[in-house]
Design a protein around this motif. Structure first.
Motif, PDB file in Angstrom:
ATOM      1  N   MET A   1      13.665  86.584  26.764  1.00 60.77           N
ATOM      2  CA  MET A   1      12.980  87.845  26.490  1.00 60.77           C
ATOM      3  C   MET A   1      12.079  87.725  25.256  1.00 60.77           C
ATOM      4  N   SER A   2      12.592  87.085  24.206  1.00 61.72           N
ATOM      5  CA  SER A   2      11.791  86.947  22.993  1.00 61.72           C
ATOM      6  C   SER A   2      10.507  86.168  23.262  1.00 61.72           C
ATOM      7  N   CYS A   3      10.579  85.211  24.179  1.00 61.22           N
ATOM      8  CA  CYS A   3       9.401  84.395  24.496  1.00 61.22           C
ATOM      9  C   CYS A   3       8.309  85.244  25.126  1.00 61.22           C
ATOM     10  N   VAL A   4       8.669  86.012  26.164  1.00 63.26           N
ATOM     11  CA  VAL A   4       7.647  86.783  26.868  1.00 63.26           C
ATOM     12  C   VAL A   4       7.146  87.934  26.006  1.00 63.26           C
ATOM     13  N   VAL A   5       8.004  88.507  25.166  1.00 62.85           N
ATOM     14  CA  VAL A   5       7.565  89.587  24.280  1.00 62.85           C
ATOM     15  C   VAL A   5       6.552  89.051  23.274  1.00 62.85           C
ATOM     16  N   ALA A   7       4.666  86.391  23.640  1.00 59.72           N
ATOM     17  CA  ALA A   7       3.443  86.015  24.356  1.00 59.72           C
ATOM     18  C   ALA A   7       2.581  87.246  24.632  1.00 59.72           C
ATOM     19  N   SER A   8       3.212  88.296  25.187  1.00 62.01           N
ATOM     20  CA  SER A   8       2.461  89.519  25.460  1.00 62.01           C
ATOM     21  C   SER A   8       1.969  90.155  24.169  1.00 62.01           C
ATOM     22  N   GLY A   9       2.832  90.145  23.138  1.00 63.57           N
ATOM     23  CA  GLY A   9       2.451  90.741  21.868  1.00 63.57           C
ATOM     24  C   GLY A   9       1.280  90.034  21.229  1.00 63.57           C
ATOM     25  N   MET A  10       1.203  88.713  21.410  1.00 63.22           N
ATOM     26  CA  MET A  10       0.091  87.946  20.844  1.00 63.22           C
ATOM     27  C   MET A  10      -1.233  88.388  21.471  1.00 63.22           C
ATOM     28  N   ALA A  11      -1.250  88.499  22.800  1.00 67.70           N
ATOM     29  CA  ALA A  11      -2.477  88.925  23.469  1.00 67.70           C
ATOM     30  C   ALA A  11      -2.820  90.365  23.114  1.00 67.70           C
ATOM     31  N   MET A  12      -1.790  91.217  23.014  1.00 68.09           N
ATOM     32  CA  MET A  12      -2.038  92.614  22.703  1.00 68.09           C
ATOM     33  C   MET A  12      -2.508  92.799  21.268  1.00 68.09           C
ATOM     34  N   LEU A 104      -1.580  83.710  30.663  1.00 66.86           N
ATOM     35  CA  LEU A 104      -0.293  84.073  30.055  1.00 66.86           C
ATOM     36  C   LEU A 104       0.141  85.501  30.368  1.00 66.86           C
ATOM     37  N   THR A 105      -0.803  86.423  30.584  1.00 69.81           N
ATOM     38  CA  THR A 105      -0.420  87.821  30.745  1.00 69.81           C
ATOM     39  C   THR A 105       0.371  88.081  32.025  1.00 69.81           C
ATOM     40  N   PRO A 106      -0.092  87.638  33.218  1.00 65.58           N
ATOM     41  CA  PRO A 106       0.718  87.871  34.410  1.00 65.58           C
ATOM     42  C   PRO A 106       2.064  87.152  34.343  1.00 65.58           C
ATOM     43  N   GLY A 107       2.079  85.968  33.736  1.00 62.81           N
ATOM     44  CA  GLY A 107       3.308  85.177  33.702  1.00 62.81           C
ATOM     45  C   GLY A 107       4.411  85.805  32.889  1.00 62.81           C
ATOM     46  N   SER A 108       4.068  86.560  31.836  1.00 65.95           N
ATOM     47  CA  SER A 108       5.108  87.126  30.987  1.00 65.95           C
ATOM     48  C   SER A 108       5.954  88.133  31.750  1.00 65.95           C
ATOM     49  N   LEU A 109       5.309  89.040  32.475  1.00 65.04           N
ATOM     50  CA  LEU A 109       6.064  90.027  33.239  1.00 65.04           C
ATOM     51  C   LEU A 109       6.744  89.393  34.450  1.00 65.04           C
ATOM     52  N   ALA A 110       6.067  88.449  35.113  1.00 63.29           N
ATOM     53  CA  ALA A 110       6.666  87.796  36.274  1.00 63.29           C
ATOM     54  C   ALA A 110       7.946  87.052  35.888  1.00 63.29           C
ATOM     55  N   LEU A 111       7.971  86.452  34.711  1.00 62.59           N
ATOM     56  CA  LEU A 111       9.174  85.761  34.261  1.00 62.59           C
ATOM     57  C   LEU A 111      10.328  86.733  34.033  1.00 62.59           C
ATOM     58  N   VAL A 112      10.028  87.896  33.490  1.00 64.09           N
ATOM     59  CA  VAL A 112      11.086  88.897  33.310  1.00 64.09           C
ATOM     60  C   VAL A 112      11.658  89.299  34.659  1.00 64.09           C
ATOM     61  N   PRO A 161       0.385  80.097  14.829  1.00 57.77           N
ATOM     62  CA  PRO A 161       1.825  79.957  14.604  1.00 57.77           C
ATOM     63  C   PRO A 161       2.664  80.769  15.587  1.00 57.77           C
ATOM     64  N   ILE A 162       2.170  81.934  16.011  1.00 63.24           N
ATOM     65  CA  ILE A 162       2.913  82.706  17.016  1.00 63.24           C
ATOM     66  C   ILE A 162       3.010  81.910  18.309  1.00 63.24           C
ATOM     67  N   ALA A 163       1.906  81.285  18.712  1.00 62.69           N
ATOM     68  CA  ALA A 163       1.908  80.481  19.933  1.00 62.69           C
ATOM     69  C   ALA A 163       2.876  79.310  19.826  1.00 62.69           C
ATOM     70  N   ALA A 164       2.959  78.687  18.671  1.00 62.95           N
ATOM     71  CA  ALA A 164       3.884  77.563  18.499  1.00 62.95           C
ATOM     72  C   ALA A 164       5.326  78.011  18.708  1.00 62.95           C
ATOM     73  N   VAL A 165       5.681  79.178  18.212  1.00 63.70           N
ATOM     74  CA  VAL A 165       7.039  79.700  18.414  1.00 63.70           C
ATOM     75  C   VAL A 165       7.283  79.990  19.888  1.00 63.70           C
ATOM     76  N   VAL A 166       6.306  80.605  20.560  1.00 68.34           N
ATOM     77  CA  VAL A 166       6.444  80.922  21.982  1.00 68.34           C
ATOM     78  C   VAL A 166       6.668  79.655  22.798  1.00 68.34           C
TER      79      VAL A 166
END
Length: 493
Positions: A1-5, A7-12, A104-112, A161-166
């Motif tokens: 969950m932290s990964c997709v949040v 990822a989505s948060g970075m784009a947002m 990355l955007t479609p993948g975050s929700l699809a993974l959830v 750095p956010i991307a590296a954590v993701v």
């Protein structure tokens, strides 16, 4: 969950702060208004054109893999944005950023949706929506602080750095998932290219008409955009696996809700594009003040959108879809009181509160109505199409609005010119909200949709506003669905 949040948060986060940074970018890069329009639209162009293909690619090669590729791509493009020496380089890097966002955007929700057990999906999606909504709320504040502090370039560099954590979390903890049947599906690359050429041609013509572009170039660009648009419709109508199955629009309800989406999100895009310019150039506020001025909109969306969705389920969507845009229109008209010398509490705050209340009324019911307008098996595609329509509306309004209100060249640096143009834009955006309300009143009949919305899938993101909340994206595709013409259609392109 932290990964997709993350990822989505970075784009947002990127989406919520760029508009705030535009005046500062223009001064530092000596960019014209048309250049700043392309800073916004280059990203929206590639994102809108490739969003559905990004979801289809994840189904085929793996959603985690696509997410990681998208995050890496987004991070590299963000770094290029951060070190861009001129506006042309920044525009090119923003276009690359949009490609990463489409992956990355479609993948975050699809993974959830694919990772959690069906019984836990609603709670998981709710947590994803809430946490990413918080990220959107923090975006303007953080962006304003970065712009006034280390500089606007850090709104892009912070993505690295956010991307590296993701990536580290995804590679270590996120399981892979894919749609086995998607291996036999074809990508509608031609459709995506034609759609991008159509949007690019029309946008270039609109932006160029208010700048120094020659009349011949504007005319040729507009003609090319129209021809590409016609070719896109022909290809999508005749293709075996179209990115955008036109049969969906045989549903009157689906067509009406997407027409509403174009009106409402064009109005939202216009307000959120010019309001930060008005606050910084017209009123002389700094970036932090301008960035936090619209925070009440996000807070109200987070607090009220779920209740509006429940209301639509009980009484039908027509009432909130008619009244919500009218309330938002009133909020925009209140912005006519915003001028040099205005105070935040007396003038700006009432306008953004009323605007946020109106948006909270219609966003979730609009999403629910889109989902109810098609068969449940097509809900993922319908939400993806609707989300793309919202982005296209914002894309086109950024291109057309300055021309419509007489703001061109270096006029965005003049307080008087910006103030006059902003007031004209407010009237236009209020009219678009009112047109959306009228569309709902005329085309969305309460008796026809009340039961369908009540039985529709729960909207996955109650606050589907592109600038402040992650929108609904296409979910996993079924192996191949039979369209009304009896042919096999892929749902993701």
């Amino acid at each position: 969950m932290s990964c997709v949040v993350l990822a989505s948060g970075m784009a947002m986060l990127d989406g919520t702060v760029v508009n705030v940074a535009l005046p500062r970018m223009g001064r530092d890069l000596d960019a014209s208004l048309s250049g700043l329009q392309w800073v916004v639209n280059a990203y929206m162009l590639t994102l809108s054109a490739l969003l559905l293909l990004g979801g289809a690619l994840g189904d085929r090669i793996g959603r985690k893999r696509t997410l990681v590729i998208g995050v890496v791509w987004f991070a590299v493009a963000s770094a290029l944005c951060g070190i861009a020496p001129d506006d042309a380089t920044l525009i090119a890097a923003r276009a690359l950023q949009g490609v990463g966002g489409a992956l990355l955007t479609p993948g975050s929700l699809a993974l959830v949706r694919s990772t959690f057990h069906p019984d836990d999906q609603s709670r998981a999606v709710g947590a994803w929506s809430g946490l990413t909504g918080v990220a959107g709320a923090l975006g303007p504040f953080l962006g304003g602080w970065l712009i006034d502090g280390p500089g606007w370039r850090w709104i892009f560099l912070i993505n690295v750095p956010i991307a590296a954590v993701v990536i580290a979390i995804a590679l270590r903890h996120v399981p892979e998932s894919r749609d086995p049947a998607a291996a036999d599906q074809r990508f509608d690359v031609l459709g995506a290219v034609l759609g991008a050429l159509c949007l690019a041609g029309i946008s270039y013509a609109l932006i160029g008409a208010s700048g120094d572009t020659s009349d011949t170039a504007v005319a040729l660009s507009a003609l090319g955009g129209v021809v590409a648009g016609i070719a896109f419709v022909v290809v999508e109508r005749r293709g075996a696996a179209p990115m955008l199955p036109l049969s969906l629009f045989r549903s009157r309800l689906f067509s009406a809700t997407n027409a509403m989406t174009l009106c409402l999100y064009a109005a939202i895009g216009g307000v959120l594009f010019l309001l930060p310019v008005q606050l910084q150039t017209g009123l002389g506020w700094d970036a932090l003040e301008a960035g936090t001025a619209t925070l009440p909109i996000t807070v109200l969306m987070l607090l009220l959108s779920a209740r509006a969705g429940d209301l639509a389920r009980r009484v039908g969507p027509t009432l909130p879809l008619v009244t919500g845009p009218l309330v938002a229109s009133a909020g925009v008209l209140l912005m006519l009181r915003v001028h040099p010398g205005s105070s935040y509490v007396a003038d700006v705050l009432p306008a953004v509160v009323v605007l946020g209340a109106g948006m909270s009324l219609f966003v979730a019911p609009l999403t629910a109505t889109v989902l109810a307008s098609v068969e449940p098996s097509h809900a993922g595609l319908a939400s993806g199409v609707n989300n793309t329509a919202a982005r296209i509306a914002q894309f086109l309004v950024v291109a057309a609005l300055p021309l419509a209100v007489g703001l061109s060249g270096d006029a965005y640096t003049s307080a008087d010119a910006v103030n006059a143009s902003f007031h004209r834009a407010a009237i236009g955006c209020a009219a678009l909200f009112a047109l959306g309300s009228l569309t709902a009143a005329l085309l969305i009949r309460p008796t026809a949709v009340r039961g369908r919305v009540r039985d529709a899938p729960e909207p996955l993101c109650r606050s589907n506003m592109a600038a402040n909340c992650p929108p609904l994206e296409p979910g996993p595709r079924e192996p191949g669905r039979t369209g009304s013409d009896g042919g096999q259609r892929g749902t993701g392109g």
